[in-house]
Design a protein around this motif. Structure first.
Motif, PDB file in Angstrom:
ATOM      1  N   LEU A  21       0.817  -1.214   0.000  1.00  0.00           N
ATOM      2  CA  LEU A  21       0.000   0.000   0.000  1.00  0.00           C
ATOM      3  C   LEU A  21       0.851   1.265   0.000  1.00  0.00           C
ATOM      4  CD1 LEU A  21      -2.665  -1.109   2.622  1.00  0.00           C
ATOM      5  CD2 LEU A  21      -2.863  -1.151   0.137  1.00  0.00           C
ATOM      6  N   LEU A  22       2.033   1.188   0.571  1.00  0.00           N
ATOM      7  CA  LEU A  22       2.930   2.337   0.646  1.00  0.00           C
ATOM      8  C   LEU A  22       3.584   2.631  -0.695  1.00  0.00           C
ATOM      9  CD1 LEU A  22       4.147   4.334   2.696  1.00  0.00           C
ATOM     10  CD2 LEU A  22       5.953   2.683   3.096  1.00  0.00           C
ATOM     11  N   PHE A  23       3.581   1.652  -1.578  1.00  0.00           N
ATOM     12  CA  PHE A  23       4.224   1.790  -2.881  1.00  0.00           C
ATOM     13  C   PHE A  23       3.603   2.930  -3.700  1.00  0.00           C
ATOM     14  CE2 PHE A  23       4.863   0.355  -7.319  1.00  0.00           C
ATOM     15  CZ  PHE A  23       6.245   0.322  -7.322  1.00  0.00           C
ATOM     16  N   ILE A  24       2.290   3.094  -3.657  1.00  0.00           N
ATOM     17  CA  ILE A  24       1.599   4.107  -4.458  1.00  0.00           C
ATOM     18  C   ILE A  24       1.982   5.530  -4.024  1.00  0.00           C
ATOM     19  CG2 ILE A  24      -0.672   5.038  -5.089  1.00  0.00           C
ATOM     20  CD1 ILE A  24      -1.662   2.094  -4.900  1.00  0.00           C
ATOM     21  N   PRO A  25       1.918   5.900  -2.733  1.00  0.00           N
ATOM     22  CA  PRO A  25       2.315   7.264  -2.365  1.00  0.00           C
ATOM     23  C   PRO A  25       3.788   7.566  -2.657  1.00  0.00           C
ATOM     24  CG  PRO A  25       1.200   6.216  -0.521  1.00  0.00           C
ATOM     25  CD  PRO A  25       1.347   5.201  -1.580  1.00  0.00           C
ATOM     26  N   ILE A  26       4.656   6.566  -2.521  1.00  0.00           N
ATOM     27  CA  ILE A  26       6.070   6.814  -2.807  1.00  0.00           C
ATOM     28  C   ILE A  26       6.277   7.076  -4.291  1.00  0.00           C
ATOM     29  CG2 ILE A  26       8.337   5.703  -2.888  1.00  0.00           C
ATOM     30  CD1 ILE A  26       7.817   4.622  -0.145  1.00  0.00           C
ATOM     31  N   ILE A  27       5.584   6.346  -5.155  1.00  0.00           N
ATOM     32  CA  ILE A  27       5.682   6.595  -6.596  1.00  0.00           C
ATOM     33  C   ILE A  27       5.175   7.996  -6.923  1.00  0.00           C
ATOM     34  CG2 ILE A  27       4.744   5.895  -8.847  1.00  0.00           C
ATOM     35  CD1 ILE A  27       6.982   4.107  -7.814  1.00  0.00           C
ATOM     36  N   ILE A  28       4.079   8.412  -6.290  1.00  0.00           N
ATOM     37  CA  ILE A  28       3.561   9.770  -6.517  1.00  0.00           C
ATOM     38  C   ILE A  28       4.578  10.802  -6.057  1.00  0.00           C
ATOM     39  CG2 ILE A  28       1.782  11.432  -5.816  1.00  0.00           C
ATOM     40  CD1 ILE A  28      -0.172   9.036  -5.770  1.00  0.00           C
ATOM     41  N   MET A  29       5.224  10.572  -4.900  1.00  0.00           N
ATOM     42  CA  MET A  29       6.245  11.506  -4.420  1.00  0.00           C
ATOM     43  C   MET A  29       7.414  11.584  -5.393  1.00  0.00           C
ATOM     44  SD  MET A  29       6.386  10.734  -0.320  1.00  0.00           S
ATOM     45  CE  MET A  29       7.796  11.778  -0.034  1.00  0.00           C
ATOM     46  N   ILE A  30       7.812  10.460  -5.958  1.00  0.00           N
ATOM     47  CA  ILE A  30       8.931  10.454  -6.902  1.00  0.00           C
ATOM     48  C   ILE A  30       8.556  11.186  -8.183  1.00  0.00           C
ATOM     49  CG2 ILE A  30      10.315   8.929  -8.378  1.00  0.00           C
ATOM     50  CD1 ILE A  30      10.422   6.983  -6.002  1.00  0.00           C
ATOM     51  N   ILE A  31       7.343  10.976  -8.687  1.00  0.00           N
ATOM     52  CA  ILE A  31       6.907  11.671  -9.910  1.00  0.00           C
ATOM     53  C   ILE A  31       6.848  13.174  -9.683  1.00  0.00           C
ATOM     54  CG2 ILE A  31       4.930  12.018 -11.460  1.00  0.00           C
ATOM     55  CD1 ILE A  31       4.407   8.986 -11.196  1.00  0.00           C
ATOM     56  N   VAL A  32       6.262  13.598  -8.565  1.00  0.00           N
ATOM     57  CA  VAL A  32       6.208  15.043  -8.257  1.00  0.00           C
ATOM     58  C   VAL A  32       7.622  15.596  -8.088  1.00  0.00           C
ATOM     59  CG1 VAL A  32       5.489  16.721  -6.501  1.00  0.00           C
ATOM     60  CG2 VAL A  32       3.891  14.988  -7.297  1.00  0.00           C
ATOM     61  N   GLY A  33       8.483  14.830  -7.444  1.00  0.00           N
ATOM     62  CA  GLY A  33       9.871  15.269  -7.265  1.00  0.00           C
ATOM     63  C   GLY A  33      10.605  15.403  -8.586  1.00  0.00           C
ATOM     64  N   LEU A  34      10.383  14.479  -9.518  1.00  0.00           N
ATOM     65  CA  LEU A  34      11.034  14.575 -10.833  1.00  0.00           C
ATOM     66  C   LEU A  34      10.526  15.758 -11.635  1.00  0.00           C
ATOM     67  CD1 LEU A  34      11.244  10.822 -11.873  1.00  0.00           C
ATOM     68  CD2 LEU A  34      13.112  12.319 -11.171  1.00  0.00           C
ATOM     69  N   ILE A  35       9.226  16.029 -11.567  1.00  0.00           N
ATOM     70  CA  ILE A  35       8.679  17.197 -12.261  1.00  0.00           C
ATOM     71  C   ILE A  35       9.248  18.472 -11.665  1.00  0.00           C
ATOM     72  CG2 ILE A  35       6.563  18.516 -12.686  1.00  0.00           C
ATOM     73  CD1 ILE A  35       5.115  15.783 -12.895  1.00  0.00           C
ATOM     74  N   THR A  36       9.319  18.535 -10.331  1.00  0.00           N
ATOM     75  CA  THR A  36       9.899  19.709  -9.672  1.00  0.00           C
ATOM     76  C   THR A  36      11.365  19.861 -10.039  1.00  0.00           C
ATOM     77  OG1 THR A  36       8.374  19.364  -7.831  1.00  0.00           O
ATOM     78  CG2 THR A  36      10.245  20.804  -7.429  1.00  0.00           C
ATOM     79  N   THR A  37      12.073  18.747 -10.131  1.00  0.00           N
ATOM     80  CA  THR A  37      13.487  18.796 -10.504  1.00  0.00           C
ATOM     81  C   THR A  37      13.666  19.333 -11.915  1.00  0.00           C
ATOM     82  OG1 THR A  37      13.960  16.955  -9.038  1.00  0.00           O
ATOM     83  CG2 THR A  37      15.583  17.416 -10.737  1.00  0.00           C
ATOM     84  N   MET A  38      12.806  18.922 -12.832  1.00  0.00           N
ATOM     85  CA  MET A  38      12.890  19.430 -14.204  1.00  0.00           C
ATOM     86  C   MET A  38      12.654  20.930 -14.262  1.00  0.00           C
ATOM     87  SD  MET A  38      11.032  16.651 -16.580  1.00  0.00           S
ATOM     88  CE  MET A  38      10.998  14.963 -16.075  1.00  0.00           C
ATOM     89  N   VAL A  39      11.676  21.396 -13.497  1.00  0.00           N
ATOM     90  CA  VAL A  39      11.401  22.841 -13.470  1.00  0.00           C
ATOM     91  C   VAL A  39      12.579  23.592 -12.867  1.00  0.00           C
ATOM     92  CG1 VAL A  39       9.914  24.612 -12.451  1.00  0.00           C
ATOM     93  CG2 VAL A  39       8.892  22.551 -13.431  1.00  0.00           C
ATOM     94  N   LEU A  40      13.140  23.062 -11.780  1.00  0.00           N
ATOM     95  CA  LEU A  40      14.283  23.717 -11.146  1.00  0.00           C
ATOM     96  C   LEU A  40      15.532  23.653 -12.022  1.00  0.00           C
ATOM     97  CD1 LEU A  40      13.914  22.590  -7.427  1.00  0.00           C
ATOM     98  CD2 LEU A  40      13.545  24.872  -8.372  1.00  0.00           C
ATOM     99  N   MET A  41      15.658  22.593 -12.813  1.00  0.00           N
ATOM    100  CA  MET A  41      16.816  22.454 -13.694  1.00  0.00           C
ATOM    101  C   MET A  41      16.840  23.567 -14.737  1.00  0.00           C
ATOM    102  SD  MET A  41      19.389  20.327 -13.925  1.00  0.00           S
ATOM    103  CE  MET A  41      19.165  18.604 -13.731  1.00  0.00           C
ATOM    104  N   ILE A  42      15.667  23.985 -15.167  1.00  0.00           N
ATOM    105  CA  ILE A  42      15.582  25.075 -16.142  1.00  0.00           C
ATOM    106  C   ILE A  42      16.068  26.377 -15.510  1.00  0.00           C
ATOM    107  CG2 ILE A  42      13.970  26.482 -17.492  1.00  0.00           C
ATOM    108  CD1 ILE A  42      12.287  23.912 -17.827  1.00  0.00           C
ATOM    109  N   GLU A  43      15.706  26.589 -14.265  1.00  0.00           N
ATOM    110  CA  GLU A  43      16.050  27.851 -13.606  1.00  0.00           C
ATOM    111  C   GLU A  43      17.468  27.850 -13.050  1.00  0.00           C
ATOM    112  OE1 GLU A  43      13.158  29.534 -11.129  1.00  0.00           O
ATOM    113  OE2 GLU A  43      11.506  28.958 -12.429  1.00  0.00           O
TER     114      GLU A  43
END
Length: 103
Positions: A21-43
Motif C-alpha cells: 500500500l505504501l508503494f503508491i504514495p512513494i511513486i507519486i512523491m517520486i513523480i512530483v519530485g522529478l517534475i519539480t526537478t525538471m522545473v528547477l533544472m531550467i532555472e
C-alpha cells in the motif's frame, strides 16, 4: 459458519503487506519530485541536483516513519488483543454456500 478471533499479527507480515500500500504514495512523491526537478533544472541546475537528493531522502524518511508507526500499532494490537480479545471474523465455507444456493 465458523467464528474466528485474531489474537496476534506477525510484525513482519504486517510490514510486508503495508509496503504494497505504501508503494503508491512513494511513486507519486517520486513523480512530483522529478517534475519539480525538471522545473528547477531550467532555472538553476545546482538547486535541482539538491532537489533530487532531498526528494529521495524525503521518500525514505516517509517510508521509515510510516513503517515504524505500523510496527508499533501491531505490537500494541497484539498486547491489547491478549488482554481484551481481538478482531472477530465469521468464515463461511464454500460447501455451505453451495448447499444454501441449491435449496
Amino acid at each position: 459458519m465458523k467464528t474466528l478471533e485474531i489474537k496476534r499479527f506477525t510484525v513482519g507480515t504486517v510490514i510486508k503487506s503495508t509496503l504494497y500500500l505504501l508503494f503508491i504514495p512513494i511513486i507519486i512523491m517520486i513523480i512530483v519530485g522529478l517534475i519539480t526537478t525538471m522545473v528547477l533544472m531550467i532555472e538553476d541546475g545546482a538547486v535541482a541536483l539538491m532537489g533530487i537528493f532531498i526528494m529521495l531522502l524525503a521518500s525514505l524518511f516517509y517510508a521509515g516513519v510510516y513503517l515504524g508507526m505500523i510496527a508499533l500499532m501491531t505490537v500494541i494490537y497484539n498486547w491489547l488483543a491478549g488482554k481484551f480479545g481481538g478482531l472477530t471474523i465469521i468464515v463461511q465455507e464454500k460447501d455451505e454456500i453451495v448447499a444454501k444456493e441449491q435449496i
